[in-house]
Design an enzyme around this catalytic site. Structure first.
Site, PDB file in Angstrom:
ATOM      1  N   THR A 111      42.066  38.967  51.228  1.00 20.59           N
ATOM      2  CA  THR A 111      40.616  39.255  51.223  1.00 20.59           C
ATOM      3  C   THR A 111      40.019  39.023  52.614  1.00 20.59           C
ATOM      4  OG1 THR A 111      39.845  37.022  50.734  1.00 20.59           O
ATOM      5  CG2 THR A 111      40.491  38.384  48.840  1.00 20.59           C
ATOM      6  N   GLY A 150      55.598  43.334  44.059  1.00 20.85           N
ATOM      7  CA  GLY A 150      55.383  42.276  43.062  1.00 20.85           C
ATOM      8  C   GLY A 150      55.112  40.947  43.726  1.00 20.85           C
ATOM      9  N   TYR A 151      53.921  40.770  44.239  1.00 21.55           N
ATOM     10  CA  TYR A 151      53.527  39.498  44.861  1.00 21.55           C
ATOM     11  C   TYR A 151      52.583  38.717  43.940  1.00 21.55           C
ATOM     12  CZ  TYR A 151      55.168  40.982  49.596  1.00 21.55           C
ATOM     13  OH  TYR A 151      55.895  41.375  50.675  1.00 21.55           O
ATOM     14  N   SER A 152      51.411  39.313  43.651  1.00 22.70           N
ATOM     15  CA  SER A 152      50.335  38.566  42.981  1.00 22.70           C
ATOM     16  C   SER A 152      50.685  38.202  41.544  1.00 22.70           C
ATOM     17  CB  SER A 152      49.056  39.396  42.964  1.00 22.70           C
ATOM     18  OG  SER A 152      48.698  39.758  44.262  1.00 22.70           O
ATOM     19  N   GLU A 180      52.810  45.777  58.748  1.00 24.23           N
ATOM     20  CA  GLU A 180      51.664  46.484  58.179  1.00 24.23           C
ATOM     21  C   GLU A 180      50.478  46.477  59.138  1.00 24.23           C
ATOM     22  OE1 GLU A 180      49.193  46.531  53.997  1.00 24.23           O
ATOM     23  OE2 GLU A 180      49.973  44.663  54.772  1.00 24.23           O
TER      24      GLU A 180
HETATM   25  C1  LIG Z   1      43.344  47.756  44.314  1.00 24.98           C
HETATM   26  C2  LIG Z   1      44.247  46.599  44.415  1.00 24.98           C
HETATM   27  C3  LIG Z   1      45.600  46.817  44.471  1.00 24.98           C
HETATM   28  C4  LIG Z   1      46.474  45.729  44.517  1.00 24.98           C
HETATM   29  N1  LIG Z   1      47.810  45.966  44.523  1.00 24.98           N
HETATM   30  C5  LIG Z   1      48.653  44.919  44.506  1.00 24.98           C
HETATM   31  C6  LIG Z   1      50.051  45.141  44.435  1.00 24.98           C
HETATM   32  O1  LIG Z   1      50.502  46.269  44.403  1.00 24.98           O
HETATM   33  N2  LIG Z   1      50.856  44.078  44.385  1.00 24.98           N
HETATM   34  C7  LIG Z   1      50.388  42.796  44.427  1.00 24.98           C
HETATM   35  O2  LIG Z   1      51.180  41.864  44.423  1.00 24.98           O
HETATM   36  N3  LIG Z   1      49.064  42.536  44.491  1.00 24.98           N
HETATM   37  C8  LIG Z   1      48.178  43.571  44.525  1.00 24.98           C
HETATM   38  N4  LIG Z   1      46.838  43.338  44.565  1.00 24.98           N
HETATM   39  C9  LIG Z   1      46.345  41.969  44.523  1.00 24.98           C
HETATM   40  C10 LIG Z   1      45.810  41.455  45.859  1.00 24.98           C
HETATM   41  O3  LIG Z   1      46.833  41.128  46.714  1.00 24.98           O
HETATM   42  C11 LIG Z   1      44.922  40.267  45.521  1.00 24.98           C
HETATM   43  O4  LIG Z   1      43.795  40.793  44.841  1.00 24.98           O
HETATM   44  C12 LIG Z   1      44.430  39.514  46.727  1.00 24.98           C
HETATM   45  O5  LIG Z   1      45.474  38.822  47.362  1.00 24.98           O
HETATM   46  C13 LIG Z   1      43.340  38.484  46.341  1.00 24.98           C
HETATM   47  O6  LIG Z   1      43.709  37.702  45.258  1.00 24.98           O
HETATM   48  P1  LIG Z   1      42.785  37.570  43.959  1.00 24.98           P
HETATM   49  O7  LIG Z   1      42.366  38.915  43.556  1.00 24.98           O
HETATM   50  O8  LIG Z   1      43.513  36.756  42.976  1.00 24.98           O
HETATM   51  O9  LIG Z   1      41.504  36.808  44.447  1.00 24.98           O
HETATM   52  P2  LIG Z   1      41.356  35.231  44.621  1.00 24.98           P
HETATM   53  O10 LIG Z   1      42.393  34.707  45.519  1.00 24.98           O
HETATM   54  O11 LIG Z   1      41.212  34.584  43.293  1.00 24.98           O
HETATM   55  O12 LIG Z   1      39.964  35.154  45.360  1.00 24.98           O
HETATM   56  C14 LIG Z   1      38.707  35.269  44.693  1.00 24.98           C
HETATM   57  C15 LIG Z   1      37.622  35.004  45.712  1.00 24.98           C
HETATM   58  O13 LIG Z   1      37.786  33.701  46.292  1.00 24.98           O
HETATM   59  C16 LIG Z   1      37.873  33.796  47.695  1.00 24.98           C
HETATM   60  N5  LIG Z   1      38.800  32.793  48.220  1.00 24.98           N
HETATM   61  C17 LIG Z   1      40.006  32.418  47.710  1.00 24.98           C
HETATM   62  N6  LIG Z   1      40.573  31.497  48.489  1.00 24.98           N
HETATM   63  C18 LIG Z   1      39.736  31.283  49.528  1.00 24.98           C
HETATM   64  C19 LIG Z   1      39.774  30.459  50.700  1.00 24.98           C
HETATM   65  N7  LIG Z   1      40.805  29.658  50.979  1.00 24.98           N
HETATM   66  N8  LIG Z   1      38.726  30.527  51.551  1.00 24.98           N
HETATM   67  C20 LIG Z   1      37.681  31.342  51.314  1.00 24.98           C
HETATM   68  N9  LIG Z   1      37.596  32.135  50.232  1.00 24.98           N
HETATM   69  C21 LIG Z   1      38.606  32.112  49.357  1.00 24.98           C
HETATM   70  C22 LIG Z   1      38.390  35.200  47.955  1.00 24.98           C
HETATM   71  O14 LIG Z   1      38.071  35.659  49.256  1.00 24.98           O
HETATM   72  C23 LIG Z   1      37.667  35.979  46.874  1.00 24.98           C
HETATM   73  O15 LIG Z   1      36.380  36.262  47.291  1.00 24.98           O
HETATM   74  C24 LIG Z   1      45.951  44.404  44.523  1.00 24.98           C
HETATM   75  C25 LIG Z   1      44.577  44.202  44.501  1.00 24.98           C
HETATM   76  C26 LIG Z   1      43.728  45.279  44.444  1.00 24.98           C
HETATM   77  C27 LIG Z   1      42.256  45.025  44.395  1.00 24.98           C
END
Ligand SMILES: Cc1cc2nc3c(=O)[nH]c(=O)nc-3n(C[C@H](O)[C@H](O)[C@H](O)COP(=O)(O)OP(=O)(O)OC[C@H]3O[C@@H](n4cnc5c(N)ncnc54)[C@H](O)[C@@H]3O)c2cc1C
Length: 716
Positions: free
Chosen positions: A690, A444-446, A561
């Site tokens: 990402t 539970g992070y995001s 990890e």
């Molecule tokens: C299949 C899957 C499983 C997951 N499982 C879990 C889980 O079990 N628990 C959990 O907590 N989370 C989970 N996640 C979430 C995951 O950790 C987040 O998707 C990830 O950290 C990115 O956050 P976001 O999706 O909100 O994208 P955002 O942070 O909103 O980013 C959107 C875009 O902006 C870019 N961006 C953002 N900030 C910057 C920066 N400073 N510089 C350059 N580019 C930037 C990103 O690279 C991306 O292209 C999961 C995600 C996926 C896809």
């Protein structure tokens, strides 16, 4: 430096560098450097004797220095001549009396060779006809410069009467040509790498808009992307050299993969360097202008000679070979055999011939052998194995399509953190569960507003006596619907500066009142959930680590990890092997003839996968040696993620709509795994941080400033 290069070879490279600095200079010497004088000096210094000792790593170390200075001294040609000619001729080459250049020819009787380098300073042509295994040495009778991109200019060379003809064994010719093309590739790579180095230095000093340009996201992303390509290519060269030195049967294929990958990437890295340098690198006073010519001229020759090299697709498909293996050391490889035997014991095949595993039996057997606590200390019930063994376990499990993925993740993500930060009671409760592979956890992070910027998370925990009351919402919590516990990051200090200093971790049972789970199906088919926390009351004993000390716990978990970042590469290796198995059923129909676009695509994907694997190996070795801050791990992750997408798409391009059919359809290629792999692939680029964020981290590791630091500079 890459793994296949011995320390003595690196010393030799430094010696060569010192001589080149003295006698040639940097890349700006390309149009006027004294190549004849350098050739004499090189002979005096024994640079042309390397072939007699088969010192491939010394050769590569020296060629790297030549490439970085855009110097076309044909050291590799002399090495190849030493491999193919008799000892007397070899001695003449070593002394510089006989100065050969290699021409690979299609016509065995031709007396003319085009696109030759260093011909005005050479005495002989070594005409190599790979198809017939014919090798002729002839004096150069005429040299006609053919100016253009290459500086010094290439020449059209006419050979006189043959002095010596060698009845070479085709294998020896193939070996020599593998060295020759690898040498050319390494020189191009080194020139591109020098361009990249100049670009990195420029990015850390040049200011525009009142900021150092390396603080701009676009520059960071480009510089990091180039760095990853360079590191991967170097790792691949190191691997090929290692195979060559060991005389392994995998050497020609390993060399061909390295050459292919460099051919695919060196020019784009050089373009990237030019872009970062801006106008300054576009003028002839600057090294970059000459490096640019060197990289492109070498790569175009590489492409031209590709048809003479080992055909990667033939080796992999028709000859049934696999990608060359990597060795992590005796103990780790013994352990690999143990893991494979265990997986084989629990392998199942269903009525459609699809492979799987008896998951419960496998889990129990792994628990019995302590494989879920492999890296833990003995006092915690672990096997105290090193990083290499942990990497092997993860690779083998991923290659087997992750039959016990959740249990493995619990070990990696939670095990190390609980060992380090958990209370004795938490350790007593959770470590045995993890050791048995039975902890069903979710992460539970995001949150809706906190993805990449995890430190901005808002889910709030407020102290109430011996308890905490949690309110908030978590997004994308994978498998929350079947989890027994959530590893939950919450805000315990809303005013903390910096923001990450106000975060705390709890390990909470999912059946605690106030937790509601909403399920969503991901593109991959996996279930991820939105989880609502409404007045969830938990005892303080569920807190892991200090109050407001959660960031430390999170980063420790992420560091653990990284040990296993090899997972993507192993997953892709399995996909490649599944693809090859299918292609072998009818190669001509599925791929076409040699040189077809489909074979080209397959070869490029295979080379990139091998590069990703080489980088993983480097990262694992760096971590095993305590170099945990090494950038190889994030670089391997970025490369692997991007490759996962390209691979998923590439398989569909190769196999067509058949590969888009799902597992439900009988007889579908790869058991339906290919379309699923494509649907899963973006996860490797997004989840767990990402690739953009990873590239920004890599850029900072190269000395580029943070974006906000660069911005602050402007404000001052
Ligand atoms: C299949 C899957 C499983 C997951 N499982 C879990 C889980 O079990 N628990 C959990 O907590 N989370 C989970 N996640 C979430 C995951 O950790 C987040 O998707 C990830 O950290 C990115 O956050 P976001 O999706 O909100 O994208 P955002 O942070 O909103 O980013 C959107 C875009 O902006 C870019 N961006 C953002 N900030 C910057 C920066 N400073 N510089 C350059 N580019 C930037 C990103 O690279 C991306 O292209 C999961 C995600 C996926 C896809």
């Amino acid at each position: 430096m890459s793994t296949g290069i011995r320390a003595e070879a690196e010393d030799f490279g430094r010696t060569v560098a010192a001589v080149l600095d003295d006698r040639w200079g940097d890349a700006t010497a390309a149009p006027h450097g004294d190549l004849a004088g350098l050739w004499r000096t090189a002979a005096e210094q024994g640079w042309f004797e390397l072939a007699s000792e088969r010192a491939l790593d010394f050769l590569v170390a020296a060629v790297r220095e030549l490439g970085a200075r855009a110097c076309p001294l044909p050291l590799v040609d002399a090495y190849v001549a030493g491999l193919l000619l008799d000892a007397d001729r070899g001695a003449q080459v070593a002394s510089g009396q006989l100065r050969p250049i290699v021409a690979v020819v299609d016509d065995p009787d031709t007396d003319t060779a085009d696109h030759c380098e260093a011909a005005p300073q050479a005495t002989h042509l070594l005409l190599v006809h790979p198809a017939g295994g014919r090798v002729r040495l002839a004096p150069i009778s005429r040299t006609e410069p053919t100016p253009g991109l290459a500086v010094p200019a290439w020449s059209r060379v006419r050979a006189g009467a043959t002095e010596t003809e060698v009845a070479a064994d085709p294998a020896a010719v193939a070996d020599a040509l593998a060295v020759w093309t690898l040498g050319l590739a390494v020189r191009a790579l080194a020139a591109a790498e020098r361009g990249h180095e100049l670009a990195v230095a420029h990015a850390t000093t040049r200011e525009q808009f009142g900021r150092v340009i390396g603080g701009f996201g676009a520059v960071q992303q480009r510089v990091a992307a180039c760095h990853i390509e360079m590191a991967a290519a170097n790792a691949l060269v190191g691997d090929a050299v290692g195979h060559g030195l060991a005389g392994s049967g995998e050497w020609p294929l390993a060399a061909a993969l390295a050459v292919r990958h460099i051919g695919d990437t060196a020019t784009s890295v050089m373009f990237g360097a030019q872009h970062t340098l801006g106008a300054i690198g576009f003028f002839e006073e600057h090294e970059a202008a000459w490096l640019f010519r060197r990289v492109h001229a070498d790569v175009v020759r590489l492409h031209a000679h590709a048809r003479h090299a080992v055909r990667i697709s033939r080796a992999l498909v028709e000859q049934g070979r696999s990608l060359p293996s990597f060795h992590l050391g005796e103990a780790a490889e013994r352990f690999r055999a143990e893991v494979r035997a265990l997986l084989a014991e629990h392998r199942l095949v269903d009525e459609h011939g699809r492979e799987g595993h008896d998951q419960e039996g496998l889990r129990a057997a792994m628990a019995e052998r302590g494989l879920f606590s492999l890296g833990w200390p003995q006092e915690a019930g672990g096997r105290q194995a090193g990083v290499a063994e942990q990497a092997v376990l993860n690779e083998e499990m991923k290659y087997a399509r992750g039959p016990v993925d959740r249990a493995m993740s619990a070990t990696m993500l939670l095990g190390h953190s609980i060992l380090r930060h958990g209370t004795p009671e938490q350790q007593a409760e959770f470590l045995p569960l993890i050791r048995r592979g039975q902890l069903r956890f979710c992460l539970g992070y995001s949150e809706p507003e906190a993805g990449s910027d995890l430190a901005s998370l808002r889910t709030r925990a407020v102290r109430d006596g011996d308890h905490w009351v949690i309110n908030g919402q978590k997004s994308w919590t994978t498998r929350a619907h079947t989890a027994s516990h959530v590893w939950l990051a919450v805000r315990t200090d809303p005013d903390a500066v910096p923001r990450h200093a106000g975060i705390t971790i709890f390990l909470v049972p999912m059946d605690t009142p106030g937790i509601t789970v909403q399920q969503y199906t991901a593109l991959s088919g996996e279930v991820s959930c939105t989880v609502f926390y409404d007045d969830v009351r938990v005892p303080d004993s569920m807190r892991v680590g200090e109050v407001n000390g959660g960031w430390r716990v999170i980063t420790d978990a992420l560091a653990a990890e990284r040990v296993v970042m090899g997972g993507v590469a192993a997953t892709l290796l399995r996909q490649l092997d599944d693809l090859l198995e299918h292609l072998r059923t009818d190669p001509e129909r599925l791929l076409g003839a040699d040189g077809s676009a489909k074979r080209d695509r397959l070869e490029s994907l295979a080379a990139r996968l091998q590069a990703a694997r080489a980088l993983v190996l480097e990262a694992t070795r760096a971590m095993a040696g305590g170099g945990a801050s090494d950038l190889a791990a994030p670089m391997a992750g970025v490369l692997g993620g991007e490759l996962a997408e390209d691979f998923g798409q590439g398989v569909l391009e190769l196999l067509g709509p058949e590969a888009a059919l799902g597992a439900q359809v009988p007889g579908v290629p790869g058991g339906g795994g290919f379309e699923r792999a494509l649907r899963t692939s973006p996860m490797f680029v997004i989840g767990g941080g990402t690739n953009d964020i990873q590239r920004a981290i890599i850029a900072r590791g190269l000395g580029l400033p943070r974006e906000e630091r660069a911005a602050r500079k402007k404000e001052r």
